[in-house]
Scaffold this motif. Structure first.
Motif, short mmCIF file in Angstrom:
data_model
loop_
_atom_site.label_atom_id
_atom_site.label_comp_id
_atom_site.label_asym_id
_atom_site.label_seq_id
_atom_site.Cartn_x
_atom_site.Cartn_y
_atom_site.Cartn_z
N PHE A 273 -6.05 110.48 -67.11
CA PHE A 273 -5.06 109.64 -67.79
C PHE A 273 -4.42 108.64 -66.82
N GLY A 274 -4.19 109.06 -65.60
CA GLY A 274 -3.62 108.15 -64.61
C GLY A 274 -4.53 106.97 -64.33
N VAL A 275 -5.81 107.28 -64.11
CA VAL A 275 -6.78 106.20 -63.84
C VAL A 275 -6.96 105.31 -65.06
N LEU A 276 -7.09 105.94 -66.25
CA LEU A 276 -7.28 105.18 -67.49
C LEU A 276 -6.09 104.27 -67.77
N THR A 277 -4.89 104.83 -67.62
CA THR A 277 -3.69 104.04 -67.88
C THR A 277 -3.57 102.88 -66.90
N ALA A 278 -3.87 103.14 -65.62
CA ALA A 278 -3.83 102.07 -64.62
C ALA A 278 -4.84 100.98 -64.95
N THR A 279 -6.02 101.39 -65.40
CA THR A 279 -7.07 100.42 -65.72
C THR A 279 -6.70 99.57 -66.93
N THR A 280 -6.31 100.24 -68.03
CA THR A 280 -5.99 99.49 -69.26
C THR A 280 -4.80 98.58 -69.05
N ASN A 281 -3.81 99.06 -68.32
CA ASN A 281 -2.64 98.21 -68.09
C ASN A 281 -2.91 97.13 -67.06
N GLY A 282 -3.87 97.38 -66.15
CA GLY A 282 -4.30 96.32 -65.25
C GLY A 282 -4.95 95.18 -66.01
N ILE A 283 -5.78 95.56 -67.00
CA ILE A 283 -6.39 94.54 -67.87
C ILE A 283 -5.31 93.79 -68.65
N ALA A 284 -4.36 94.57 -69.18
CA ALA A 284 -3.26 93.95 -69.93
C ALA A 284 -2.47 92.99 -69.05
N LEU A 285 -2.25 93.40 -67.79
CA LEU A 285 -1.50 92.56 -66.87
C LEU A 285 -2.22 91.25 -66.60
N LEU A 286 -3.52 91.32 -66.34
CA LEU A 286 -4.29 90.10 -66.08
C LEU A 286 -4.27 89.19 -67.30
N LEU A 287 -4.39 89.79 -68.48
CA LEU A 287 -4.36 88.99 -69.70
C LEU A 287 -3.00 88.32 -69.89
N GLN A 288 -1.94 89.07 -69.65
CA GLN A 288 -0.60 88.52 -69.88
C GLN A 288 -0.27 87.41 -68.89
N ILE A 289 -0.71 87.56 -67.65
CA ILE A 289 -0.37 86.56 -66.65
C ILE A 289 -1.23 85.31 -66.77
N PHE A 290 -2.53 85.50 -66.97
CA PHE A 290 -3.45 84.38 -66.89
C PHE A 290 -3.96 83.86 -68.24
N VAL A 291 -3.78 84.65 -69.30
CA VAL A 291 -4.43 84.29 -70.55
C VAL A 291 -3.43 84.10 -71.70
N THR A 292 -2.55 85.08 -71.90
CA THR A 292 -1.75 85.14 -73.13
C THR A 292 -0.97 83.87 -73.40
N ASN A 293 -0.13 83.45 -72.45
CA ASN A 293 0.71 82.29 -72.72
C ASN A 293 -0.11 81.02 -72.94
N ARG A 294 -1.23 80.91 -72.22
CA ARG A 294 -2.08 79.73 -72.41
C ARG A 294 -2.80 79.77 -73.76
N ILE A 295 -3.24 80.96 -74.14
CA ILE A 295 -3.91 81.09 -75.44
C ILE A 295 -2.94 80.78 -76.57
N ILE A 296 -1.72 81.32 -76.48
CA ILE A 296 -0.72 81.05 -77.51
C ILE A 296 -0.37 79.57 -77.55
N HIS A 297 -0.22 78.98 -76.36
CA HIS A 297 0.13 77.56 -76.30
C HIS A 297 -1.01 76.70 -76.82
N ARG A 298 -2.24 77.13 -76.56
CA ARG A 298 -3.41 76.32 -76.96
C ARG A 298 -3.73 76.47 -78.44
N PHE A 299 -3.75 77.70 -78.93
CA PHE A 299 -4.20 77.94 -80.30
C PHE A 299 -3.06 78.22 -81.27
N GLY A 300 -1.86 78.51 -80.77
CA GLY A 300 -0.73 78.78 -81.66
C GLY A 300 -0.62 80.26 -82.01
#
Length: 890
Positions: A273-300
């Motif tokens: 669970f520790g490894v899985l949680t770190a992995t899934t939240n690492g993916i979430a972190l990368l998405l939130q920092i590099f993708v989410t705001n740009r995707i929302i801004h670009r596509f609405g």
């Protein structure tokens, strides 16, 4: 380095400290959530049994409802920072108590109790975290910064999960509860110190506190229930939440069954669970920092709102094809990475459309009603599915609920913009958009109250006739002050009703004439009755022609012209000719009222027009302001198409007059259009919008048949004349049958030039050399042009979007309230003309403009090239200032 990172993450200089506080706060909170989630799963699955998980969902529904009711009651009464401290403090006490129960008691009831505590706490923390953010960031900031701030939670969860994965074999699982309590205490200290230094949440407006706190709390919960019934968006969001919860928890149950059967020991499961949680939240972190705001801004937000339901359907289909560890991990990535990266920020933005003082109750009430109900239904369905034995049954159920979740998210999207507009309308009053209906009971009630303005029954009858036949004008009258003179108001009623001539109008006028003593009102009544050829007044015409009262004489002349009695007409014409040619100013002014009736006398043009021309020029030369206005009003009825002799007189009067007189001068410029248009050129640049619009109207009417297309082409060239003139011509096009495509063409051109002005201002602002007065003036003019061209674009949008909505947006854009501006920008981004809305929204939000995106090749990347571009524009004032600024650079 720091500045570059901030720019990359779309964080502005004045936001850095704010973002850093929330990022660290939520990172610490995330470490605690990781401790709680992993310890809960391990303790419950291994020491109590995963087969009881559906029963816990049912129990959790009841427990969560009680907790959420308590939260909903106080969410909008207590500041979010104080409520955070209360929530964290309460949670610390409960965690320490639960730790003692597990450590010093052999009762297995401590594990389901801890499960309920964590699940309820996590839901409340999610809701309150969003509420806390919404009271500190406006909508535009939310789109840029929410994902960055919430990434702090993911960072914390990753750190906490790694700590657990490493320490799982060295500590007892229950000790993690104490570590979580210490982290919560740290959060309390941070919140207290931050708000002590910076003050309370910027956008929080507490409700009035009643002495009866319990009753007020109950009323707030009840109000939250009514919000779901009355708001289409909130109702759709509640249904979406219902099916999302079932989709989410069935997926949780499905993947946890696989994990529990794959890893047999507590330590192995805890490490995984520790490894899985770190992995899934690492993916979430990368998405939130590099993708989410740009995707929302670009596509609405509306398109991104559909993403998580689709990925959930894909996750279920993958599990249905292979119920094993790899598909389970993909399912965990969906619920623990995709959901926080896309679904949670978007839902927060959707809730920001609601009024600020109800957002807390709206969020909490949806949890009070929807989440517990969904958990209860989900638990019962899973209990039933467990008895069936095969996993395909609850996986198919998950697919079905995910499809319904997708459908209600679609309904949320449809209601999104209307919800923003409704919220803005509640904040910004727009009397111009208020419709009046003859059957509207409110208008009728108002009219009943306002008839007290009139002191006699006949005038009251007139008013009631008006409300029945022409309610829009009636509504205008009832909004006048009660101290208006009775005769003036009654005369207005007569002028409005004269062209309509409703049934019973003549009878009321005759009754009113007999009651009245005011000669002006009597004269107005007689004119109307003469025009209607009412037999009751035909006998009094001879008497009135011989009256000493000039008003009665002019009324009698009108009456005689409407009769077939030739001797009477001759007598009236003689009197008329005497009044026009008289040296008496009062008789001259009285004769002007008869101009519009020249057509009734075949020979009047030959006999009267020369005298009328002499009289008009004399009065315009020597008359006072009241007399001049009377003459200019009468000239609207001039029988000939041209009267060039008054051209210079009109220009002189225009230069030294009030706005009303200037409007009258412009109207009269129709009579001099063929010989002289100097007055119109002045008027189109007038400071008064009504004067400018009238000048555009005259120019349009007097121009050729293709005037509309010429105006459209002129406005579509971008910078052509001053913004004031362009605004006037746009106003004229709104009065004509200009089509939507032409308005859209004008709007996009104006928006593109606003972008060019913004870019030019951006380049000049970076200039570090000597700043001459001319240079500073060019910067100021560019800044003004940005606002003016945005306003022109929005004005053009009125031609193809709902007029009331566009007026509302214009009001909000000029508002000093950043929340109103942010909501207006969000509406713009969701226009059908997407490029236009995006461009205007970016300009209002002052998003930096890149040179590569500009459409004009003449503008460059240097200060000199920008000034040369400004100099080349057909904008006289900007061009002149740019020319002087270039000299200072040399």
């Amino acid at each position: 380095m720091s500045s570059g990172i901030s720019k990359f993450l779309l964080i502005r200089d004045n936001e850095k400290q704010h973002v850093m506080y929330f990022f660290i706060l939520y990172a610490i909170l995330g470490v605690g959530i990781a401790f709680g989630r992993n310890s809960t799963d391990v303790l419950f699955f291994k020491r109590f049994g995963i087969e009881y998980l559906p029963f816990m969902y049912v129990a959790l529904s009841v427990f969560l409802a009680l907790i959420s009711i308590l939260y909903a009651a106080f969410a909008d009464r207590i500041s979010p920072e104080r409520l955070s401290i209360l929530i964290f403090g309460t949670l610390i006490c409960l965690l320490v108590a639960n730790w003692a129960w597990i450590s010093f008691s052999e009762s297995h009831a401590a594990y389901p109790a801890y499960f309920l505590l964590y699940e309820a706490a996590s839901e409340v923390l999610i809701v309150h975290s969003a509420h806390y953010l919404s009271q500190n960031f406006d909508s535009l900031q939310a789109k840029r910064l929410y994902s960055i701030v919430m990434a702090g939670t993911q960072v914390g969860i990753i750190i906490g999960s790694i700590i657990l994965a490493i320490s799982a074999k060295y500590i007892r699982i229950q000790e993690i509860l104490l570590a979580w309590s210490m982290l919560l205490a740290t959060n309390i200290a941070m919140i207290y110190s931050w708000h002590k230094k910076h003050g309370g949440s910027a956008y929080f407006r507490p409700l009035h506190k009643s002495n009866d706190r319990i009753r007020q709390a109950a009323s707030q919960i009840s109000y939250g229930f009514s919000l779901i019934r009355t708001s289409k968006m909130l109702r759709a969001a509640s249904f979406a939440l219902f099916f999302m919860v079932i989709t989410f928890y069935i997926l949780c149950y499905s993947v946890n069954r696989i994990y529990t059967h794959t890893f047999t020991s507590e330590s192995d499961l805890s490490s995984f669970f520790g490894v899985l949680t770190a992995t899934t939240n690492g993916i979430a972190l990368l998405l939130q920092i590099f993708v989410t705001n740009r995707i929302i801004h670009r596509f609405g937000v509306k398109k991104v709102n559909m993403f998580f339901p689709v990925t959930s359907i894909v996750s279920y289909l993958t599990l249905l094809s292979s119920y094993s560890l790899a598909p389970a991990i993909l399912g965990s990535i969906n619920k623990d990475a995709i959901m926080p990266a896309f679904r949670n920020p978007v839902r927060t933005i959707f809730f920001n459309t609601l009024p600020e003082n109800v957002q807390g109750r709206a969020r909490a009430t949806s949890v009070v009603i929807v989440l517990p109900l969904a958990l209860f239904v989900c638990g019962l369905m899973l209990i039933l599915m467990q008895k069936m034995g095969e996993q395909k049954y609850f996986l198919v159920l998950g697919i079905f609920t995910a499809c319904l979740y997708l459908f209600f998210n679609h309904l949320m999207n449809n209601a999104y913009i209307n919800e923003i507009l409704s919220t803005l309308k509640a904040k910004v009053l727009m009397p111009a958009g208020k419709a009046v209906d003859s059957k509207n009971t409110n208008t009728q009630n108002n009219s009943n109250k306002q008839v007290d303005y009139f002191k006699n029954s006949a005038a009251t009858k007139l008013f009631n006739i008006l409300m029945d036949s022409y309610p829009e004008k009636g509504y205008e009258l009832i909004t006048l002050n009660a101290d208006q003179h009775e005769a003036n108001l009654t005369d207005q009623l007569i002028q409005i009703l004269r062209p309509i001539n409703p049934q019973g109008f003549s009878d009321v006028l005759w009754e009113l004439y007999q009651e009245q003593k005011d000669t002006r009102l009597q004269s107005s009544i007689l004119k109307t009755l003469f025009i209607q050829r009412d037999p009751r007044v035909s006998d009094i015409i001879p008497k009135l022609l011989r009256s000493d009262n000039l008003r009665f004489q002019t009324s009698a002349i009108i009456g005689a012209l409407h009769q077939d009695d030739q001797p009477l007409r001759s007598e009236a014409f003689s009197l008329w000719q005497h009044m026009v040619s008289s040296a008496d100013t009062s008789k001259q002014l009285a004769s002007l009222d008869l101009l519009e009736y020249l057509y009734l006398s075949p020979n009047s043009h030959l006999n009267l027009l020369p005298d009328y021309k002499s009289t008009v020029k004399s009065l315009l030369n020597q008359g006072n302001a009241r007399q001049i206005n009377t003459v200019l009003t009468a000239l609207q009825c001039w029988p000939e198409p041209q009267f060039p002799d008054i051209s210079n007189l009109l220009t002189d009067i225009y230069d030294h007059s009030t706005a009303l007189t200037r409007i009258l001068c412009v109207k009269c410029s129709r009579l001099t259009y063929q010989s002289e248009q100097t007055l119109l050129h002045k008027a189109i640049e007038d400071s008064n919008p009504a004067v400018r619009l009238e000048a555009a109207r005259v120019h349009y009417e007097m121009a050729s048949n293709d005037a509309r297309d010429v105006f459209v082409m002129w406005l579509s060239t971008g910078v052509n004349g001053s913004p004031l003139a362009q605004n006037a011509y746009l106003g004229l096009l709104h009065e004509t049958s200009t089509d939507n495509v032409q308005f859209a063409q004008i709007a996009i051109i104006k928006a593109e030039f606003a972008e060019l002005f913004f870019y030019g201002h951006q380049i000049l602002s970076k200039h570090t050399g000597t700043h001459s007065a001319a240079f500073q003036l060019v910067k100021h003019i560019l800044y003004e042009r940005i606002k003016q061209y945005i306003e022109l674009a929005v004005y053009a949008i009125q031609g193809f979007e709902r007029d009331e909505d566009t007026r509302l947006l214009s009001t909000c854009i000029h508002s000093r309230d950043t929340r109103h501006v942010a909501k207006a920008c969000e509406v713009l981004r969701n226009f059908k003309h997407r490029r236009l809305g995006q461009l205007l929204s970016d300009l209002i939000d002052q998003k930096p403009v890149k040179f590569s995106k500009l459409h004009d090749p003449l503008i460059g990347e240097t200060v000199k090239s920008v000034l040369l571009w400004c100099k080349s524009l057909p904008d006289p004032w900007l061009s002149l200032c740019a020319k002087e600024a270039l000299k200072s650079l040399a």
